[in-house]
Design a protein around this motif. Structure first.
Motif, short mmCIF file in Angstrom:
data_model
loop_
_atom_site.label_atom_id
_atom_site.label_comp_id
_atom_site.label_asym_id
_atom_site.label_seq_id
_atom_site.Cartn_x
_atom_site.Cartn_y
_atom_site.Cartn_z
N ILE A 159 0.84 -1.20 0.00
CA ILE A 159 0.00 0.00 0.00
C ILE A 159 0.87 1.25 0.00
CG2 ILE A 159 -1.62 1.34 1.40
CD1 ILE A 159 -2.85 -1.32 2.29
N LYS A 160 1.92 1.24 0.80
CA LYS A 160 2.83 2.39 0.83
C LYS A 160 3.48 2.61 -0.54
CE LYS A 160 3.99 2.01 5.74
NZ LYS A 160 5.07 1.77 6.74
N THR A 161 3.80 1.52 -1.22
CA THR A 161 4.41 1.64 -2.55
C THR A 161 3.40 2.16 -3.56
OG1 THR A 161 5.91 -0.20 -2.05
CG2 THR A 161 5.61 0.38 -4.37
N ALA A 162 2.17 1.67 -3.48
CA ALA A 162 1.15 2.04 -4.45
C ALA A 162 0.65 3.46 -4.28
CB ALA A 162 -0.03 1.07 -4.36
N THR A 163 0.84 4.03 -3.10
CA THR A 163 0.37 5.40 -2.86
C THR A 163 1.52 6.39 -2.71
OG1 THR A 163 0.27 4.96 -0.47
CG2 THR A 163 -1.74 4.60 -1.75
N GLY A 164 2.75 5.93 -2.90
CA GLY A 164 3.92 6.79 -2.71
C GLY A 164 4.41 7.44 -4.00
N ARG A 165 5.68 7.70 -4.05
CA ARG A 165 6.27 8.44 -5.16
C ARG A 165 6.20 7.69 -6.48
NH1 ARG A 165 9.04 12.88 -3.75
NH2 ARG A 165 9.42 13.20 -1.52
N ASN A 166 6.15 6.40 -6.43
CA ASN A 166 6.12 5.62 -7.67
C ASN A 166 4.80 5.73 -8.42
OD1 ASN A 166 8.72 4.67 -7.21
ND2 ASN A 166 7.99 2.87 -6.08
N ILE A 167 3.84 6.40 -7.81
CA ILE A 167 2.53 6.49 -8.43
C ILE A 167 2.56 7.26 -9.75
CG2 ILE A 167 1.80 8.57 -7.19
CD1 ILE A 167 -0.96 7.40 -7.02
N VAL A 168 3.46 8.24 -9.84
CA VAL A 168 3.52 9.04 -11.07
C VAL A 168 4.05 8.21 -12.25
CG1 VAL A 168 3.79 11.21 -9.82
CG2 VAL A 168 5.82 9.89 -10.46
N GLN A 169 4.69 7.09 -11.93
CA GLN A 169 5.19 6.22 -13.00
C GLN A 169 4.13 5.23 -13.47
OE1 GLN A 169 8.71 4.32 -11.46
NE2 GLN A 169 9.72 6.28 -10.94
#
Length: 272
Positions: free
Chosen positions: A191-201
């Motif tokens: 969840i942290k990955t899916a809502t973090g900085r990588n979301i713009v990618q």
């Protein structure tokens, strides 16, 4: 009063009066001692039942089930790069991120993009719901066990099946705390990955360079971290509790029932 009626007149035989008075004092002493020991036993059981982590289970499902958060992205159009707009995706328990669509200010399209059709990635509801549901059931079981220990002490101590059932449930609960908390901890990482900085990618408009995207912020997930901590804490508490429950079973003391009968009674006073 009946004791005085059954014996000689104390005025005629002072020794008889003293003996009757002594017997009554001893009788009330035994009654008071019996009441004290019963209350002490119930008090000890009350403290022993505190090993059931009612409070810990409450924190476990409350810190997870009540979470609400959002992630923000700053976007700018190629025609006007200085005009930044904020789009927001709101998410929370049970963390079906694939249903959390982006919202724009005043609901207008930014850079001619229908942001409502774009959502976060991932569905972590199974791990979250399993963790919260199990924690709620554990809390209800703790309440039932507390009532059994305190309200029906003799029934629990005289039975051979109830302690064994309690012991098996304790072992199963310890194992399920480990499984549910581990699954929820892994889901929280995703969840942290899916809502973090990588979301713009991951957003299609950002990948196609139709808009310029910059990660804004995401709600702190400290309470979710606490829920994981309480999950493992519950596992430790229930694992330690298994030893205390084991001592009440026939596996530890085969003559538990007979011993409780022999130790529970108070010898009656001798004759006057």
């Amino acid at each position: 009063m009946s004791s005085f009626q059954l014996n000689l007149n104390p005025l005629k035989e002072p020794l008889g009066f003293i003996k009757v008075l002594e017997w009554n004092l001893r009788k009330h002493h035994y009654i008071s001692l019996s009441i004290f020991m019963t209350r002490k036993t119930n008090l000890q059981l009350l403290f022993e039942t505190s090993k059931y982590p009612q409070i810990a289970s409450i924190f476990a499902f409350a810190t997870c089930g009540g979470f609400k958060g959002k992630t923000e992205i700053q976007v700018a159009c190629l025609t006007n790069k200085s005009d930044n707009k904020t789009i927001t995706a709101t998410f929370g328990y049970p963390f079906r991120l694939n249903e959390a669509s982006f919202q724009t200010p005043q609901g207008v399209n930014v850079c001619d993009v229908d942001w409502k059709s774009h959502v976060l990635i991932g569905d972590y509801s199974s791990a979250a719901e399993f963790y919260v549901t199990f924690a709620v059931f554990v809390f209800l079981y703790c309440i039932a066990a507390l009532l059994l220990y305190v309200g029906y002490t003799n029934l629990y101590r005289d039975s051979r099946k109830l302690p064994m059932i309690d012991f098996v449930v304790t072992l199963v609960a310890t194992f399920l705390w480990l499984v549910s908390t581990s699954a929820w901890a892994k889901a929280l990482t995703d969840i942290k990955t899916a809502t973090g900085r990588n979301i713009v990618q991951e957003l299609l408009p950002c990948i196609q360079h139709r808009v310029i995207c910059h990660f804004g912020s995401v709600t702190s997930m400290g309470s979710l971290n606490v829920s994981v901590i309480f999950g493992f804490l519950n596992m430790i508490l229930w694992g330690g509790n298994a030893w205390f429950v084991y001592k009440e079973t026939s596996l530890h003391s085969p003559s538990n029932t007979s011993t409780s009968h022999s130790q529970g009674g108070i010898p009656p006073p001798t004759g006057i």
